[in-house]
Design a protein around this motif. Structure first.
Motif, short mmCIF file in Angstrom:
data_model
loop_
_atom_site.label_atom_id
_atom_site.label_comp_id
_atom_site.label_asym_id
_atom_site.label_seq_id
_atom_site.Cartn_x
_atom_site.Cartn_y
_atom_site.Cartn_z
N PHE A 40 -19.81 -10.51 6.20
CA PHE A 40 -18.64 -9.69 6.44
C PHE A 40 -17.37 -10.42 6.00
N LEU A 41 -17.25 -11.69 6.39
CA LEU A 41 -16.07 -12.47 6.04
C LEU A 41 -15.96 -12.67 4.54
N ARG A 42 -17.07 -12.92 3.88
CA ARG A 42 -17.06 -13.09 2.42
C ARG A 42 -16.54 -11.83 1.74
N GLN A 43 -17.03 -10.67 2.17
CA GLN A 43 -16.57 -9.41 1.59
C GLN A 43 -15.09 -9.16 1.91
N HIS A 44 -14.71 -9.45 3.13
CA HIS A 44 -13.32 -9.26 3.55
C HIS A 44 -12.37 -10.12 2.70
N LEU A 45 -12.73 -11.38 2.52
CA LEU A 45 -11.88 -12.28 1.74
C LEU A 45 -11.86 -11.89 0.26
N ASN A 46 -12.97 -11.43 -0.27
CA ASN A 46 -13.01 -10.99 -1.66
C ASN A 46 -12.12 -9.77 -1.85
N THR A 47 -12.18 -8.83 -0.94
CA THR A 47 -11.32 -7.64 -1.02
C THR A 47 -9.86 -8.04 -0.92
N ALA A 48 -9.53 -8.95 -0.01
CA ALA A 48 -8.15 -9.42 0.13
C ALA A 48 -7.68 -10.11 -1.15
N GLU A 55 -8.42 -8.45 -9.85
CA GLU A 55 -9.87 -8.53 -10.01
C GLU A 55 -10.33 -9.78 -10.76
N GLY A 56 -9.58 -10.19 -11.78
CA GLY A 56 -10.04 -11.27 -12.65
C GLY A 56 -9.87 -12.68 -12.14
N HIS A 57 -9.14 -12.89 -11.08
CA HIS A 57 -8.88 -14.24 -10.55
C HIS A 57 -9.92 -14.62 -9.51
N GLN A 58 -10.40 -15.86 -9.61
CA GLN A 58 -11.38 -16.32 -8.62
C GLN A 58 -10.99 -17.59 -8.06
#
Length: 58
Positions: A40-48, A55-58
């Motif tokens: 959940f946290l991984r998805q939340h942080l990715n969305t944030a 989209e292109g920055h990691q």
């Protein structure tokens, strides 16, 4: 580094949604479901991240 100031003007509905997501993280932690909380946290942080820097920055 991303400035937080532009995100403060998004209104109460966005703030409410963010608080709901943060509180939703607590439920699996209380149940001892660390893997679920981690996902959940991984998805939340990715969305944030996508919301704040694109989209292109990691």
């Amino acid at each position: 580094m991303v400035s937080w100031k532009p995100f403060c003007t998004r209104g109460r509905s966005r703030l409410h949604h963010q608080c709901e997501e943060h509180l939703a993280l607590i439920d699996p932690l209380v149940r001892g479901e660390r893997m679920e909380a981690s996902q959940f946290l991984r998805q939340h942080l990715n969305t944030a991240r996508i919301t704040k820097v694109g989209e292109g920055h990691q």
